[in-house]
Design an enzyme around this catalytic site. Structure first.
Site, PDB file in Angstrom:
ATOM      1  CB  CYS A  33      -8.808  -5.987  -1.549  1.00  0.00           C
ATOM      2  SG  CYS A  33      -7.744  -7.430  -1.467  1.00  0.00           S
ATOM      3  CB  CYS A  80       1.447  -9.750  -9.311  1.00  0.00           C
ATOM      4  SG  CYS A  80       1.172 -11.075 -10.517  1.00  0.00           S
ATOM      5  CB  SER A  81      -0.306  -5.329  -6.287  1.00  0.00           C
ATOM      6  OG  SER A  81      -1.183  -6.316  -5.769  1.00  0.00           O
ATOM      7  CG  HIS A 101      -3.114  -4.844  -2.328  1.00  0.00           C
ATOM      8  ND1 HIS A 101      -4.011  -4.006  -1.685  1.00  0.00           N
ATOM      9  CD2 HIS A 101      -3.866  -5.853  -2.862  1.00  0.00           C
ATOM     10  CE1 HIS A 101      -5.231  -4.476  -1.832  1.00  0.00           C
ATOM     11  NE2 HIS A 101      -5.171  -5.603  -2.537  1.00  0.00           N
TER      12      HIS A 101
END
Length: 384
Positions: free
Chosen positions: A96, A211-212, A332
């Site tokens: 990430c 949460c993404s 994301h």
């Protein structure tokens, strides 16, 4: 917020002169390939620039891709699709944190004199980075939500952080995403604290809205040397400070109340840039889970350790954070996330934000993190 006599632009020699985004999405997965999304972000970048795109493209001598996708030779393929004959063409992958690390690589090429004009393109699909297969120490806890939940529980125990504090982060960032037309949640509507608390349990104490969401996405930035920056951009944004830190790949060596890699990377960036945390006007922090934004407030030095919950309540003044919705609101896309963060801070500093514009910004910060807090990069940007 800032001392008037501090010269924050001394010795900056690499600037961001262009930026672009493709829409972060899941619905269009079958409509566009990853390369098409990457091309969309580059086209958007050139459309945002005053300089003639064709002439500018011919001057690009480095192209770097940032992606965790399993495809190989991505930088060379993208260069071929764009018709760019760069001397330096390569790919950066660090989960990430790939985007920020790709920018750091491009910065290094220019600062060393190997390049004058470097294009960085981050892109990824909704299928990347969902399992942490390499660390057997995690046992069955292989999804990122498992380790985020450990941090949340520990912060609650140590500092009295509540579920409501976590929910406030989600509410804020989803609201900011409503002003960002490239965000996944741009047209999905706002949520309130009760919505977050009532959303589906994922891993205690995290709910679905903590949460993404993994997305397809792409983002591009163009970096230039000081010699040419102002000839292609009226208001370049200068890279003033850089920090990066890694402790390997295993969660079992991490203090669950502090992201030590963030602390270390931030210390390096502040020192290089001659900047203090209180001087930062706008920041993009890595909020793939709500607890991570609260930890970032503390680890970046915006508030004291344990006071992150007070900051999200508004009881402590901090910079404007995740003005485009952050990871929670934008979505994301591992390889694109760090580049999209840089795009948002750049737009804020250029006073061209498509999202909520923060007035009188001069100093911005990007915090990109990966893999259970085992790696982080911090970049300071300054309006010249």
């Amino acid at each position: 917020m800032r001392d008037a006599d501090v010269n924050v632009n001394t010795n900056a020699n690499v600037a961001i002169v262009g930026y672009g985004l493709a829409r972060f999405n899941r619905d269009e997965a079958s409509k566009y390939s990853l390369y098409e999304l990457a091309l969309q972000s580059v086209v958007d970048m050139f459309s945002n620039m005053e300089y003639d795109a064709r002439s500018l493209k011919d001057g690009i001598d480095a192209l770097i891709t940032s992606t965790t996708d399993s495809s190989t030779y991505t930088a060379s393929i993208l260069a071929d699709m764009l018709g760019i004959r760069a001397r330096i063409v390569n790919r950066v992958e660090s989960m990430c944190s790939s985007g920020a690390d790709a920018l750091i690589a491009a910065y290094s090429y220019i600062a060393s004199g190997l390049s004058n004009l470097a294009l960085v393109v981050g892109f990824d699909s909704s299928n990347s980075g969902m399992l942490l297969d390499w660390d057997v120490a995690r046992g069955d806890m292989r999804h990122p939500a498992h380790w985020a939940a450990l941090y949340a529980k520990k912060h609650m125990q140590e500092f009295g952080t509540s579920r409501e504090h976590l929910a406030m982060v989600a509410v804020k960032n989803r609201r900011s995403a409503l002003t960002n037309e490239k965000a996944y949640f741009y047209d999905k509507g706002a949520v309130d604290v009760d919505d977050v608390l009532r959303s589906k349990p994922v891993v205690e104490p995290l709910r679905l809205y903590d949460c993404s969401i993994a997305c397809n996405g792409a983002a591009s930035i163009l970096l230039a040397s000081a010699d040419i920056a102002k000839s292609v951009c009226r208001e370049p944004v200068w890279i003033k400070g850089i920090g990066s830190s890694s402790i390997g790949a295993s969660i079992n060596s991490i203090d669950l109340t502090t992201m030590h890699v963030t602390v270390d990377a931030a210390r390096q960036a502040y020192k290089m840039g001659n900047v203090r945390p209180e001087m930062v006007d706008v920041a993009q922090v890595h909020d793939s889970f709500t607890i991570l934004e609260i930890l970032a407030y503390e680890d970046l030095g915006f508030v004291e350790k344990g006071k992150g919950g007070y900051a999200v309540e508004g009881r402590i003044s901090i910079p404007a954070v995740n003005t485009d919705g952050g990871v929670l609101g934008r979505g994301h896309s591992s390889g694109a996330t760090g580049i999209a963060q840089v795009v948002e801070v750049t737009r804020q500093l250029m006073h061209k934000a498509g999202s909520r514009q923060i007035k009188d910004c001069r100093i911005g910060l990007v915090h990109n993190m990966a893999a259970a807090g085992t790696h982080a990069s911090v970049i300071l940007l300054v309006r010249g």
